[in-house]
Design an enzyme around this catalytic site. Structure first.
Site, short mmCIF file in Angstrom:
data_model
loop_
_atom_site.label_atom_id
_atom_site.label_comp_id
_atom_site.label_asym_id
_atom_site.label_seq_id
_atom_site.Cartn_x
_atom_site.Cartn_y
_atom_site.Cartn_z
N THR A 111 44.55 51.79 19.34
CA THR A 111 43.77 52.60 20.28
C THR A 111 44.67 53.55 21.08
O THR A 111 45.80 53.21 21.42
CB THR A 111 43.01 51.66 21.24
OG1 THR A 111 42.09 50.90 20.46
CG2 THR A 111 42.26 52.42 22.31
N GLY A 115 47.53 45.42 23.89
CA GLY A 115 47.95 44.20 24.58
C GLY A 115 49.32 43.72 24.13
O GLY A 115 49.76 43.99 23.02
N GLU A 149 36.54 45.45 20.38
CA GLU A 149 36.23 45.08 18.99
C GLU A 149 34.89 45.69 18.55
O GLU A 149 34.11 45.06 17.84
CB GLU A 149 36.21 43.55 18.79
CG GLU A 149 37.35 42.78 19.43
CD GLU A 149 38.72 43.18 18.91
OE1 GLU A 149 38.80 43.98 17.95
OE2 GLU A 149 39.72 42.72 19.47
#
Lengths: 689, 689
Positions: free
Chosen positions: B150, B189, B443
């Site tokens: 992303t 993350g 997701e």
């Protein structure tokens, strides 16, 4: 530290370009519309005057506050609250000016209860002598006070409070005592760390006439009590006080717990404007008009209703501006050569945001109406006329419940519509959501207080049913009588309204549904003697229907009669009215159908009509939110800023303002060291657990 | 410090007394029911084995963690994550054991992406040689990796990613470069502060055959890239990385931004199991079966669906136990001599909590079904049979959207049903809510991915409409053909089902409504050629209807066929099935009515039936939540603890564990000092802004 990212720009078309186009494509005059909305009580002028003063103060910078711990954040909140009071003195701000500053800084002040419920209770419930003594101390903040009513075990049911105030006729004192843990005061704002005085609501226990060893409770009464030493700021002997700890929001508020151990207070501590205890005989004088004692609650509810529009407007401002700028995917049916689409052009994004944009205006006009009803009723009451009190109480309860629900749910709907960045600190919606989520519960739980609306309407319907052919005592009763007469003449059939073509018919349709539900409930409760508890869900639905009907009727009324509405936005405002009403109707579709308030054909057409209305409003969305004039300082949102520099701001917050990035961590799991090179094997953080 | 509050007890009946009565009044065997729910995959045994190990570790105490700042909380999260890995080594935990520990500690691990997407991507998309090199380093945590897909400007639209990987044929290297600010990786993350390696997804730019100065994009491809120095842990030259800052939840996760400035990586960095670049010629080999490349996304969605039941069960456990204990008001129709009522006895509290209790079981059986469909499909695919892939993709997308919405909204509904104490830190729902609110977006955004369900169903309906009289290729198609044949023979009329008396008819009614909506959409899109975007809201409604239909059908199927369901709870489980289904139907009433899936008479009776079902389930509510076996350590909730000592725990947290109470503040606004006696005029807190 300069690096190669300093020269990078977002891909085109960027935020400023997009927002300029958005603002160009609408004929709305933002100036005129914002004056129509916000200038009547001086709001706009006040905001423009107070804002620059705040922005000059380093202590009021919001840039890094999300990184602070609860204790640090509380210290900051206190420092700011003190500064605001000093600024008030310095600039000779009025109370409204001060409230504007508090609104813009957006921290709940630890002095909030001092300035609101504490002083209001003294003003309203203290005797002249008590007011003369206490008010000067309060107004100069020589003492700081709070309001201690709610307990660990009792909130909504005030009569169930456990703290006792027992009259000792020998010493002429009251003895405050917490017999149980659940008798602990709880949630009382400003009291946990700051206040040295408090209103304390306790069961008034007086000796039974004739048998002085037995005590009788006369219900909860307010006392003014000093609870901390003025020098050391420690709780007095026999008092335990503290802050209740972290919460969902309200991080800068010291909500308290407080218990008493046979703590003695003088006779003069009891606020005795309405009820009193004779110090010689211990005889009780009760209030003549009990409703007046809780008058300030209605005032607070009316204010919550009025404020909801600005809360929701903040969230909608962020959502509209960002989703106009955010682009994702090309049109699936296109040749895919152009730029990606603004996500606000997707109907699935519009359906979440644009009805809420319409809701901000619905809330606005209803908030004004609520305030005006409050004023009128208060004037009536001061002249001894109590007839409109029940109506105002019902209206404020139902609207408090519905409007805070619309605003609270609306913030979260907007936040989710922002996609991933809505989860980030740059959304500007996190603290707003966390703080506002208290509102559905405080000042009367949103589910509980709807009973008050229903009880009022059942009473009205009962009166109407008694003599349906005489004129009604008020508008509500008259409407109910019409309904009953129609029902008797036409059986179950009521005329079905033309909601797609006549704006006024929408109002009638909402009214008919609310009235039909009121009749159902009247039938169940009064005629069929159903138990109250068994009907609670229906009562809640009735209150919601009635309050939605008020929102729709008030919106219609405002557009039909208001002559300050600028021409450039008149037709758009009508579309917003239709969108708010028809979208609400669609969501409650079956109920309208069952009440014969709308035809099946119209119901089937609602989704398409709602989508049409959204397409018509879409080009004006950015200018409509601009008209709410929420300054960037208040928004504190990378996504929602006026100039559209979304990505630059997100990057700046991450790369330059995030303190976590100045720490280098040790990622090796076999080493206990956390911060690289610190040699600390975790004992630093362990000591805080 | 001892004080008079130490000896105080809550008023009677207290929590333990109340819960004992609640548990006595139900015949459910909690042991049997929890084994039925949670023992098949060893969950219960694992929980019982891992929990005491965690509770012995001071670093894993949750008592004061809500008071920490973001940087402190991150340090704590890292210390805990390292400890969990050391415990894994020490106790030779399996991966499932480790996941159990992570679930119970309830901190998102900064190593999460290393253990999930990073290693999974290497396993699935690296060549044998790449796997042989990287996997040992990854499994021993010698390197820590993340997953960088992303970007600041693109999330859902993966094809729109801006980061470039340009092949330099002279040096045989790829050049990673961020041409814009929006090309910055974002949200990734484990990468912000911890990882030293990352999967980096970038547009693969290769020289155009014949004109080597022009480049052609072959779309996003994954590379493995070292991004930090292994010794200093600083980003390598040409790389800028950091943590993006505070978020709604996920406080212990270092979501990253990352940009590259002409950063060179070797040919071997491109993961080349499915596609590759010839180092000599620069020629591109594309994947044979593109669907496989994104297979792990379906896996993640299936897991999210399966996990939703435990998330919601946590919130419902707190809500049921606390509202059983909490008492407020006497019955309005009673003589008011008895104790106050449990608030769970009010229908307005039941209607918020008990349908969600039923939802936990609906989510459970659907979660199991989803996992089994995933397993079957995966086996099929490994044997070269791709036919069920589209069905699984559609099912996982629709259920991910619906189930995370049910769980996320359910947590907040429970929280509000707790009244005031639901806003306090003792609710145990704050971090749960803050963390879980990411799920409706990650997701696959919950609104966006419903298009995938609708696209699948339109395809199926188109096939069914082509030859309605031949057998369908699968169950879905066969059902669609039935519908079309009925439609042709009976016009708009379909048989209306007896949902109040026949459990199976409820399944049929949900199926009919979903099929009718699918037919509407097929008609609009395929026959009337409406634009896709214009239909988006309808597509979303279709996906919701289809997924609700799956939940209801799976629940029915499980109760009808499962032979591990204990007798003591069979009839109650059927009531829960009815409550879940009929409550859902009531909320979507008009849509069922319009689709002829239920009669008007039945719809009018739904509210009363729902209330009846709630009254029948109410006595079993506490034992039903007990059966989810959520340990107190995980709940971390004063309101929801198993023993019912609600008020003692709330008081303990406030009076003994709140660090704010060890600070004495200076309340005088004319003095800048914040902490009394500190002499610090605010500069301490100012330095953190």
């Amino acid at each position: 530290m300069p690096d190669f990212t300093d020269k990078l720009r977002p891909s085109q078309p960027d935020g400023p370009t997009t927002l300029a186009r958005e603002r160009q494509q609408s004929k709305i005059s933002v100036d005129e519309l914002s004056r129509h909305l916000l200038s009547s009580d001086g709001f706009l002028e006040r905001q423009a005057r107070v804002l620059p003063i705040l922005q000059r103060e380093p202590m009021l910078s919001k840039e890094k506050q999300q990184n602070l711990s609860r204790p640090e954040r509380f210290k900051l909140g206190l420092a700011r609250a003190k500064l605001l009071r000093r600024l008030t003195d310095q600039h000779q701000w009025s109370h409204e000016d001060y409230k504007m500053a508090e609104y813009l800084v957006d921290d709940v002040s630890p002095y909030f209860l001092h300035m609101e419920m504490f002083v209001t209770t003294i003003r309203e419930q203290a005797s002249e002598a008590q007011r003369a003594y206490w008010l000067p101390l309060i107004e100069e903040w020589k003492i700081i006070g709070a309001y201690g009513q709610t307990e660990l075990g009792h909130g909504s049911n005030v009569r169930g409070l456990e703290l006792e105030a027992r009259w000792d006729s020998r010493t002429k004192e009251f003895v405050l005592h917490s017999p149980t843990l659940t008798a602990s005061k709880w949630w009382n704002g400003s009291l946990g760390r700051i206040a040295n005085h408090s209103i304390v609501v306790a069961q008034l226990l007086l000796p039974k006439p004739g048998s002085p060893d037995q005590y009788v409770s006369h219900g909860p009464h307010p006392f003014i009590v000093q609870v901390r030493d003025m020098k050391t700021h420690q709780p007095l002997d026999g008092v335990v006080i503290g802050d209740i700890g972290p919460k969902y929001g309200y991080v800068t508020m010291d909500n308290a717990y407080m218990l008493f151990d046979n703590f003695r207070i003088p006779h003069s501590a009891m606020l005795c404007r309405y009820s009193s205890v004779n110090p010689e005989t211990g005889a009780y004088t009760k209030p003549e008009q009990p409703a007046l004692v809780y008058g300030s609650l209605t005032y607070v509810r009316a204010n919550i209703v009025h404020h909801a529009r600005l809360v929701l407007a903040r969230a909608v401002t962020v959502a509209v501006r960002y989703t106009a700028i955010r682009r994702q995917f090309q049109d699936r049916d296109s040749d895919k050569s152009g730029p990606e689409m603004s996500v606000l052009d997707y109907p699935t994004v519009q359906i979440r945001i644009l009805p809420l944009l319409a809701t901000t205006f619905a809330l606005h006009y209803t908030g004004l109406a609520m305030r005006s009803v409050y004023q009128t009723t208060r004037n009536d009451v001061e002249q001894g006329d109590f007839r409109s009190l029940a109506h105002m109480h019902s209206m404020s309860s139902g609207l408090k419940s519905l409007c805070t629900m619309l605003a609270a749910d609306g913030i979260e709907t907007c936040r989710r519509a922002l996609g991933g960045h809505g989860f980030g600190g740059g959304s500007g919606l996190i603290q707003l959501n966390n703080d506002y989520l208290s509102k559905p519960t405080v000042e009367g739980d949103n589910w509980m207080i709807t009973q008050q609306v229903a009880a009022y309407l059942i009473k009205k319907m009962t009166a109407a049913a008694k003599s349906p052919n005489t004129p009604g005592a008020d508008k509500t009763e008259a409407g109910f009588k019409d309904f009953i007469r129609n029902k008797q003449s036409a059986g179950q059939r009521q005329s079905v309204h033309d909601v797609l073509n006549r704006d006024q018919d929408i109002v009638k349709s909402f009214g008919l549904r609310a009235t039909a539900l009121a009749y159902d409930v009247y039938e169940q409760r009064v005629l069929k003697k159903q138990s109250w508890n068994n009907l609670l869900i229906q009562l809640h639905k009735l209150s919601k229907a009635q309050s939605q009907s008020i929102l729709v009727a008030t919106f219609y009324e405002a557009l039909s009669t208001d002559n300050t509405l600028p021409n450039s936005s008149k037709d758009i405002m009508w579309d917003l009215y239709r969108l708010f009403a028809l979208h609400t109707m669609e969501n409650e579709g079956y109920e309208f159908f069952r009440c014969n308030a709308v035809s099946q054909a119209d119901l089937n057409n609602l989704p398409a009509r709602v989508q049409d209305l959204m397409a018509r409003i879409r080009p004006h969305a950015v200018k409509l939110v601009d008209s709410w004039m929420i300054p960037d300082y208040l928004l504190d949102s990378a996504l929602g800023r006026y100039d559209g520099r979304v990505y630059e701001d997100l990057y700046n917050r991450a790369h330059r303002l995030n303190p976590l990035n100045s720490i280098t961590f040790n990622p090796n799991y076999w080493e206990e060291e956390i911060v690289k090179g610190s040699g600390d094997n975790g004992s630093g953080i362990l000591s805080k657990l």
